[in-house]
Scaffold this motif. Structure first.
Motif, mmCIF file in Angstrom:
data_model
loop_
_atom_site.group_PDB
_atom_site.id
_atom_site.type_symbol
_atom_site.label_atom_id
_atom_site.label_comp_id
_atom_site.label_asym_id
_atom_site.label_seq_id
_atom_site.Cartn_x
_atom_site.Cartn_y
_atom_site.Cartn_z
ATOM 1 N N ASN A 130 0.740 -1.101 0.030
ATOM 2 C CA ASN A 130 0.093 0.021 -0.056
ATOM 3 C C ASN A 130 0.892 1.208 -0.103
ATOM 4 N N GLU A 131 1.976 1.062 0.603
ATOM 5 C CA GLU A 131 2.779 2.461 0.741
ATOM 6 C C GLU A 131 3.434 2.683 -0.593
ATOM 7 N N TYR A 132 3.943 1.485 -1.456
ATOM 8 C CA TYR A 132 4.405 1.683 -2.615
ATOM 9 C C TYR A 132 3.258 2.571 -3.495
ATOM 10 N N ALA A 133 1.905 1.899 -3.669
ATOM 11 C CA ALA A 133 1.063 2.478 -4.238
ATOM 12 C C ALA A 133 0.745 3.917 -3.871
ATOM 13 N N ARG A 134 0.766 4.177 -2.570
ATOM 14 C CA ARG A 134 0.530 5.680 -2.162
ATOM 15 C C ARG A 134 1.465 6.520 -2.746
ATOM 16 N N GLN A 135 2.931 6.168 -2.534
ATOM 17 C CA GLN A 135 3.763 7.189 -3.091
ATOM 18 C C GLN A 135 3.823 7.256 -4.704
ATOM 19 N N ARG A 136 3.500 6.283 -5.190
ATOM 20 C CA ARG A 136 3.307 6.564 -6.961
ATOM 21 C C ARG A 136 2.089 7.248 -7.075
ATOM 22 N N LEU A 137 1.154 7.340 -6.454
ATOM 23 C CA LEU A 137 0.046 7.988 -6.621
ATOM 24 C C LEU A 137 0.507 9.536 -6.305
ATOM 25 N N ILE A 138 1.110 9.775 -5.282
ATOM 26 C CA ILE A 138 1.524 11.172 -4.902
ATOM 27 C C ILE A 138 2.363 11.548 -6.107
ATOM 28 N N GLU A 139 3.200 10.730 -6.468
ATOM 29 C CA GLU A 139 4.298 11.356 -7.607
ATOM 30 C C GLU A 139 3.251 11.590 -8.855
ATOM 31 N N ILE A 140 2.448 10.893 -9.258
ATOM 32 C CA ILE A 140 1.545 11.156 -10.316
ATOM 33 C C ILE A 140 0.756 12.512 -10.141
ATOM 34 N N LEU A 141 0.156 12.688 -9.171
ATOM 35 C CA LEU A 141 -0.648 13.673 -8.813
ATOM 36 C C LEU A 141 0.272 15.065 -8.725
ATOM 37 N N GLY A 159 -1.403 23.191 -12.705
ATOM 38 C CA GLY A 159 -2.035 23.275 -14.370
ATOM 39 C C GLY A 159 -1.392 22.362 -15.277
ATOM 40 N N ARG A 160 -0.187 21.896 -14.928
ATOM 41 C CA ARG A 160 0.657 20.925 -15.810
ATOM 42 C C ARG A 160 -0.267 19.894 -16.282
ATOM 43 N N MET A 161 -0.214 19.618 -17.835
ATOM 44 C CA MET A 161 -0.921 18.576 -18.468
ATOM 45 C C MET A 161 -0.056 17.541 -18.570
ATOM 46 N N VAL A 162 -0.310 16.208 -18.499
ATOM 47 C CA VAL A 162 0.778 15.112 -18.748
ATOM 48 C C VAL A 162 -0.168 14.056 -19.314
ATOM 49 N N THR A 163 0.744 13.062 -19.833
ATOM 50 C CA THR A 163 0.184 11.870 -20.654
ATOM 51 C C THR A 163 0.851 10.480 -19.859
ATOM 52 N N ALA A 164 -0.036 9.525 -20.244
ATOM 53 C CA ALA A 164 0.449 8.367 -19.507
ATOM 54 C C ALA A 164 2.171 8.137 -19.759
ATOM 55 N N TYR A 165 2.349 8.296 -20.984
ATOM 56 C CA TYR A 165 3.732 7.990 -21.502
ATOM 57 C C TYR A 165 4.752 8.869 -20.827
ATOM 58 N N LEU A 194 -1.373 3.689 -16.414
ATOM 59 C CA LEU A 194 -2.664 3.435 -17.035
ATOM 60 C C LEU A 194 -3.956 3.193 -16.117
ATOM 61 N N ALA A 195 -3.714 2.218 -15.001
ATOM 62 C CA ALA A 195 -4.574 1.883 -14.033
ATOM 63 C C ALA A 195 -4.767 2.992 -13.195
ATOM 64 N N ALA A 196 -3.999 3.826 -12.716
ATOM 65 C CA ALA A 196 -3.888 4.794 -11.609
ATOM 66 C C ALA A 196 -4.806 5.969 -12.322
ATOM 67 N N LEU A 197 -4.331 6.302 -13.463
ATOM 68 C CA LEU A 197 -4.799 7.408 -14.559
ATOM 69 C C LEU A 197 -6.407 7.179 -14.489
ATOM 70 N N ASN A 198 -6.857 5.858 -14.901
ATOM 71 C CA ASN A 198 -8.130 5.494 -14.998
ATOM 72 C C ASN A 198 -8.703 5.529 -13.602
ATOM 73 N N THR A 205 9.595 6.503 -14.009
ATOM 74 C CA THR A 205 10.122 5.084 -14.258
ATOM 75 C C THR A 205 9.016 4.099 -13.462
ATOM 76 N N ILE A 206 7.794 4.278 -13.959
ATOM 77 C CA ILE A 206 6.819 3.537 -13.062
ATOM 78 C C ILE A 206 6.324 2.648 -14.231
ATOM 79 N N PRO A 207 5.883 1.360 -13.948
ATOM 80 C CA PRO A 207 5.348 0.454 -15.240
ATOM 81 C C PRO A 207 4.287 0.870 -15.774
ATOM 82 N N ARG A 208 4.308 0.647 -17.014
ATOM 83 C CA ARG A 208 3.031 1.362 -17.929
ATOM 84 C C ARG A 208 1.671 0.756 -17.219
ATOM 85 N N TYR A 209 1.492 -0.339 -17.012
ATOM 86 C CA TYR A 209 0.309 -0.874 -16.329
ATOM 87 C C TYR A 209 -0.103 -0.352 -15.145
ATOM 88 N N PHE A 210 0.974 0.180 -14.271
ATOM 89 C CA PHE A 210 0.351 1.067 -13.176
ATOM 90 C C PHE A 210 -0.236 2.405 -13.461
#
Length: 88
Positions: free
Chosen positions: A3-14, A20-26, A40-44, A33-38
């Motif tokens: 859960n801590e790993y996921a929480r930290q990655r979500l913080i980094e993504i947000l 106002g910065r716009m981002v893409t999954a890529y 895409l799932a997080a963005l969804n 350097t987060i796996p693509r599947y993570f």
């Protein structure tokens, strides 16, 4: 994955969408350097709960930005607080 790993990655993504910065999954995948599947799932999930929104779509590529709910979620994740998000 913890859960801590996921929480930290979500913080980094947000955080990448602050100001106002716009981002893409890529771009997130490359910068963080987060796996693509993570990514895409997080963005969804973040889009489904109203924390981010797609502001443009070019072909299959979506540009995302942070919403007010997203700012609230980011603050809560960073401070380990519980929150209630209201989606419509």
């Amino acid at each position: 994955m913890t859960n801590e790993y996921a929480r930290q990655r979500l913080i980094e993504i947000l955080k990448r969408m602050e100001g106002g910065r716009m981002v893409t999954a890529y771009s997130l995948e490359r910068e963080l350097t987060i796996p693509r599947y993570f990514v895409l799932a997080a963005l969804n999930i973040l889009e489904a709960i109203g924390a981010i929104r797609a502001v443009a779509t070019v072909g299959k590529v979506k540009l995302y930005t942070l919403t007010e709910n997203g700012k609230t979620l980011l603050d809560a994740l960073q401070s380990n607080k519980a929150i209630r998000l209201v989606t419509e």
